[in-house]
Design a protein around this motif. Structure first.
Motif, PDB file in Angstrom:
ATOM      1  N   LYS A  53       0.850  -1.188   0.000  1.00  0.00           N
ATOM      2  CA  LYS A  53       0.000   0.000   0.000  1.00  0.00           C
ATOM      3  C   LYS A  53       0.887   1.238   0.000  1.00  0.00           C
ATOM      4  CE  LYS A  53      -4.029  -1.976   2.339  1.00  0.00           C
ATOM      5  NZ  LYS A  53      -4.943  -1.881   3.519  1.00  0.00           N
ATOM      6  N   VAL A  54       0.451   2.265  -0.726  1.00  0.00           N
ATOM      7  CA  VAL A  54       1.224   3.500  -0.813  1.00  0.00           C
ATOM      8  C   VAL A  54       0.291   4.694  -0.629  1.00  0.00           C
ATOM      9  CG1 VAL A  54       3.026   2.550  -2.289  1.00  0.00           C
ATOM     10  CG2 VAL A  54       0.976   3.546  -3.325  1.00  0.00           C
ATOM     11  N   GLU A  55       0.900   5.839  -0.321  1.00  0.00           N
ATOM     12  CA  GLU A  55       0.150   7.076  -0.132  1.00  0.00           C
ATOM     13  C   GLU A  55       0.591   8.087  -1.178  1.00  0.00           C
ATOM     14  OE1 GLU A  55      -1.015  10.011   3.619  1.00  0.00           O
ATOM     15  OE2 GLU A  55       0.880   8.922   3.637  1.00  0.00           O
ATOM     16  N   ILE A  56      -0.374   8.735  -1.830  1.00  0.00           N
ATOM     17  CA  ILE A  56      -0.060   9.774  -2.812  1.00  0.00           C
ATOM     18  C   ILE A  56      -0.216  11.126  -2.132  1.00  0.00           C
ATOM     19  CG2 ILE A  56      -0.738  10.891  -4.962  1.00  0.00           C
ATOM     20  CD1 ILE A  56      -1.407   7.206  -4.482  1.00  0.00           C
ATOM     21  N   LEU A  57       0.841  11.921  -2.171  1.00  0.00           N
ATOM     22  CA  LEU A  57       0.853  13.230  -1.519  1.00  0.00           C
ATOM     23  C   LEU A  57       0.983  14.335  -2.565  1.00  0.00           C
ATOM     24  CD1 LEU A  57       3.329  12.186   1.289  1.00  0.00           C
ATOM     25  CD2 LEU A  57       0.921  12.716   1.632  1.00  0.00           C
ATOM     26  N   PRO A  58       0.365  15.516  -2.349  1.00  0.00           N
ATOM     27  CA  PRO A  58      -0.214  15.966  -1.078  1.00  0.00           C
ATOM     28  C   PRO A  58      -1.670  15.586  -0.841  1.00  0.00           C
ATOM     29  CG  PRO A  58      -0.214  17.767  -2.633  1.00  0.00           C
ATOM     30  CD  PRO A  58       0.458  16.618  -3.332  1.00  0.00           C
ATOM     31  N   SER A  59      -2.318  14.867  -1.763  1.00  0.00           N
ATOM     32  CA  SER A  59      -3.748  14.570  -1.609  1.00  0.00           C
ATOM     33  C   SER A  59      -4.022  13.553  -0.502  1.00  0.00           C
ATOM     34  CB  SER A  59      -4.309  14.042  -2.931  1.00  0.00           C
ATOM     35  OG  SER A  59      -3.744  12.776  -3.243  1.00  0.00           O
ATOM     36  N   ARG A  60      -2.989  12.794  -0.091  1.00  0.00           N
ATOM     37  CA  ARG A  60      -3.090  11.753   0.937  1.00  0.00           C
ATOM     38  C   ARG A  60      -4.047  10.637   0.516  1.00  0.00           C
ATOM     39  NH1 ARG A  60      -2.725  13.869   7.020  1.00  0.00           N
ATOM     40  NH2 ARG A  60      -1.835  11.778   7.111  1.00  0.00           N
ATOM     41  N   THR A  61      -4.117  10.391  -0.787  1.00  0.00           N
ATOM     42  CA  THR A  61      -4.923   9.304  -1.329  1.00  0.00           C
ATOM     43  C   THR A  61      -4.147   7.993  -1.231  1.00  0.00           C
ATOM     44  OG1 THR A  61      -5.831  10.890  -2.905  1.00  0.00           O
ATOM     45  CG2 THR A  61      -6.262   8.572  -3.333  1.00  0.00           C
ATOM     46  N   MET A  62      -4.845   6.904  -0.932  1.00  0.00           N
ATOM     47  CA  MET A  62      -4.203   5.602  -0.806  1.00  0.00           C
ATOM     48  C   MET A  62      -4.385   4.786  -2.088  1.00  0.00           C
ATOM     49  SD  MET A  62      -2.900   5.806   2.187  1.00  0.00           S
ATOM     50  CE  MET A  62      -2.393   4.107   2.477  1.00  0.00           C
ATOM     51  N   ALA A  63      -3.398   3.941  -2.376  1.00  0.00           N
ATOM     52  CA  ALA A  63      -3.460   3.045  -3.531  1.00  0.00           C
ATOM     53  C   ALA A  63      -2.638   1.796  -3.220  1.00  0.00           C
ATOM     54  CB  ALA A  63      -2.937   3.741  -4.783  1.00  0.00           C
ATOM     55  N   ARG A  64      -2.670   0.835  -4.151  1.00  0.00           N
ATOM     56  CA  ARG A  64      -1.917  -0.410  -3.976  1.00  0.00           C
ATOM     57  C   ARG A  64      -1.094  -0.683  -5.235  1.00  0.00           C
ATOM     58  NH1 ARG A  64      -2.962  -5.478  -5.540  1.00  0.00           N
ATOM     59  NH2 ARG A  64      -5.083  -4.893  -6.187  1.00  0.00           N
ATOM     60  N   ILE A  65       0.124  -1.216  -5.038  1.00  0.00           N
ATOM     61  CA  ILE A  65       0.997  -1.534  -6.165  1.00  0.00           C
ATOM     62  C   ILE A  65       0.550  -2.846  -6.803  1.00  0.00           C
ATOM     63  CG2 ILE A  65       3.353  -1.965  -6.926  1.00  0.00           C
ATOM     64  CD1 ILE A  65       2.867   0.850  -5.890  1.00  0.00           C
ATOM     65  N   ARG A  66       0.069  -2.744  -8.044  1.00  0.00           N
ATOM     66  CA  ARG A  66      -0.376  -3.942  -8.758  1.00  0.00           C
ATOM     67  C   ARG A  66       0.793  -4.597  -9.497  1.00  0.00           C
ATOM     68  NH1 ARG A  66      -4.829  -2.300 -12.447  1.00  0.00           N
ATOM     69  NH2 ARG A  66      -6.260  -2.818 -10.741  1.00  0.00           N
ATOM     70  N   GLN A  67       1.670  -3.760 -10.069  1.00  0.00           N
ATOM     71  CA  GLN A  67       2.795  -4.307 -10.841  1.00  0.00           C
ATOM     72  C   GLN A  67       3.946  -3.306 -10.834  1.00  0.00           C
ATOM     73  OE1 GLN A  67       3.067  -4.752 -15.408  1.00  0.00           O
ATOM     74  NE2 GLN A  67       2.281  -6.755 -14.747  1.00  0.00           N
ATOM     75  N   ILE A  68       5.180  -3.838 -10.867  1.00  0.00           N
ATOM     76  CA  ILE A  68       6.387  -3.006 -10.879  1.00  0.00           C
ATOM     77  C   ILE A  68       7.214  -3.346 -12.107  1.00  0.00           C
ATOM     78  CG2 ILE A  68       8.548  -2.453  -9.671  1.00  0.00           C
ATOM     79  CD1 ILE A  68       7.175  -3.313  -7.067  1.00  0.00           C
ATOM     80  N   GLN A  69       7.671  -2.308 -12.802  1.00  0.00           N
ATOM     81  CA  GLN A  69       8.613  -2.510 -13.902  1.00  0.00           C
ATOM     82  C   GLN A  69       9.865  -1.675 -13.643  1.00  0.00           C
ATOM     83  OE1 GLN A  69       7.217  -2.034 -17.900  1.00  0.00           O
ATOM     84  NE2 GLN A  69       6.053  -3.950 -17.846  1.00  0.00           N
ATOM     85  N   VAL A  70      11.024  -2.321 -13.788  1.00  0.00           N
ATOM     86  CA  VAL A  70      12.316  -1.661 -13.634  1.00  0.00           C
ATOM     87  C   VAL A  70      13.058  -1.769 -14.954  1.00  0.00           C
ATOM     88  CG1 VAL A  70      14.492  -1.597 -12.370  1.00  0.00           C
ATOM     89  CG2 VAL A  70      12.381  -2.251 -11.185  1.00  0.00           C
ATOM     90  N   PHE A  71      13.316  -0.633 -15.590  1.00  0.00           N
ATOM     91  CA  PHE A  71      13.965  -0.607 -16.904  1.00  0.00           C
ATOM     92  C   PHE A  71      13.249  -1.515 -17.900  1.00  0.00           C
ATOM     93  CE2 PHE A  71      17.490   0.289 -13.879  1.00  0.00           C
ATOM     94  CZ  PHE A  71      17.704   1.612 -14.253  1.00  0.00           C
ATOM     95  N   GLY A  72      11.893  -1.484 -17.846  1.00  0.00           N
ATOM     96  CA  GLY A  72      11.088  -2.224 -18.814  1.00  0.00           C
ATOM     97  C   GLY A  72      10.860  -3.677 -18.479  1.00  0.00           C
ATOM     98  N   SER A  73      11.438  -4.168 -17.385  1.00  0.00           N
ATOM     99  CA  SER A  73      11.289  -5.570 -17.000  1.00  0.00           C
ATOM    100  C   SER A  73      10.425  -5.676 -15.744  1.00  0.00           C
ATOM    101  CB  SER A  73      12.667  -6.192 -16.740  1.00  0.00           C
ATOM    102  OG  SER A  73      12.535  -7.501 -16.224  1.00  0.00           O
TER     103      SER A  73
END
Length: 400
Positions: A53-73
């Motif tokens: 779970k992550v927080e988006i600032l300054p709105s303080r909205t919450m979200a969840r990481i569905r997928q991560i890509q690092v350098f396209g992978s």
């Protein structure tokens, strides 16, 4: 040669801590069909995993990481220093904009005030005056700021100064973050610097204590930083310290121990910390309040914990306040008997006049066992003020 010079410079760049709280400025946000909201940026600190779970600032909205890509992978984890794209679940693209910060929930706060070291470019034709409006660039964020010069009347080309940046929109910043300023009109780059405090109080100019405090921050010594933040509050928990300093837990534990060993700080049984100066100051205030109370009411055992807390530390937790009293009791400064706080070893000693009045009240109630007088009748019977009667009655009740 140039290659060797670049390699040497790269070695001197401090590594980003993976054990610090996660933080990443957003430089792009878009939607992908079948996936939803995607943001890109460079991790400034910490690490993140799929499902977090992550927080988006300054709105303080919450979200969840569905997928991560690092350098396209596609990866399960990303760490500080990496360039990443994050597919977010639970939030629409419209609720995120370039310049926002995605972070570990609860660790970072937005602000419209920033304390900083500002360096003005040497080729400028005129100085920067106090409260001059500028365009302020931090990460991918651009806002308008007024620059309060804390130690100079004006900042001349090529000079450096401590400043407070007063922003028209909230940003998220941390110690060491770099920024650039451009003149309001025409928009040309005039200087830059780095953040010293991302959550400062509003300052006045030419305050020696403020300037000295910022110079301590500028040194970057974790122990000095922790001590400075301890000075801002009477009692601070390790969580409070981490929230203000953003230092990793192991650094906070180690440096706090150093401060305790140097007798600059004291650890309470609750785990919270106080500076030695704050402890001594509050101890004196407790004694002064008790002394004042006894002068007005010789027959009272002491003050209630609730009254002491409301006078001295209304904003701290009950757990920390009880730990503070426990520390004073261990040092034989006070005694705590149930909810009553008194001087250590204090016993009530009525005067001859008070002893006679107390006996008169006791005899009166014994003689009228089946029709005892009401409390409101006693001032007239004893020829004393109602408050004095209250003191007598409370004393007799305490004595049983």
């Amino acid at each position: 040669d140039l290659k060797s010079l670049l390699e040497k410079m790269a070695e001197e760049v401090p590594s980003r801590r993976e054990d610090a709280p996660f933080r990443m400025p957003v430089d792009r946000v878009f939607s992908v069909a079948g996936f939803g909201t995607v943001i890109t940026g460079t991790l400034l600190s910490g690490s993140i995993e799929t499902g977090d779970k992550v927080e988006i600032l300054p709105s303080r909205t919450m979200a969840r990481i569905r997928q991560i890509q690092v350098f396209g992978s596609t990866q399960d984890e990303a760490v500080a220093g990496q360039r990443v794209a994050l597919n977010l679940a639970g939030i629409e693209k419209a609720y995120i904009e370039r310049g926002d910060v995605i972070a570990q929930p609860g660790f970072f706060m937005s602000t419209r005030l920033l304390d900083a070291r500002l360096n003005l470019l040497p080729h400028l034709k005129k100085p920067l005056v106090n409260l001059a409006p500028v365009h302020f660039y931090l990460g991918a964020k651009r806002v308008v700021a007024k620059i309060l010069l804390l130690e100079k009347e004006e900042l001349k080309p090529g000079e450096s100064a401590l400043v407070q940046c007063r922003l028209d929109k909230p940003v998220v910043a941390h110690f060491g973050d770099r920024f650039i300023i451009r003149s309001y009109s025409p928009m040309t780059t005039i200087g830059g610097g780095f953040i010293l405090d991302g959550q400062p109080l509003r300052h006045k100019r030419f305050r020696e204590d403020v300037i000295e405090g910022l110079k301590i921050l500028e040194e970057g010594d974790p122990a000095k930083l922790i001590y400075q933040k301890l000075q801002e509050n009477s009692i601070s928990s390790p969580g409070d310290i981490q929230l203000k300093t953003k230092l990793p837990e192991d650094i906070i534990r180690k440096k706090s121990k150093e401060l305790i060993n140097q007798e600059k700080a004291v650890e309470l049984s609750s785990g919270s910390l106080m500076t030695r100066e704050a402890l001594d100051n509050l101890t004196s205030k407790v004694k002064d309040l008790l002394k004042e109370h006894y002068q007005k009411n010789n027959l009272s055992l002491g003050l209630t914990k609730a009254r002491l807390k409301s006078h001295l530390l209304p904003d701290i937790s009950q757990k920390d306040f009880d730990s503070f009293l426990e520390h004073l009791e261990d040092k034989q400064e006070i005694s705590v008997r149930e909810e009553i706080v008194s001087f250590y070893g204090y016993e009530i000693t009525p005067t001859a006049e008070e002893s006679k009045a107390l006996k008169d009240i006791e005899d009166l109630y014994l003689s009228r066992e089946f029709s005892p007088p009401q409390k409101k009748e006693l001032p007239e019977i004893l020829k004393v003020k109602p408050q004095v009667v209250d003191n007598y009655i409370n004393y007799l009740l305490e004595k049983g």
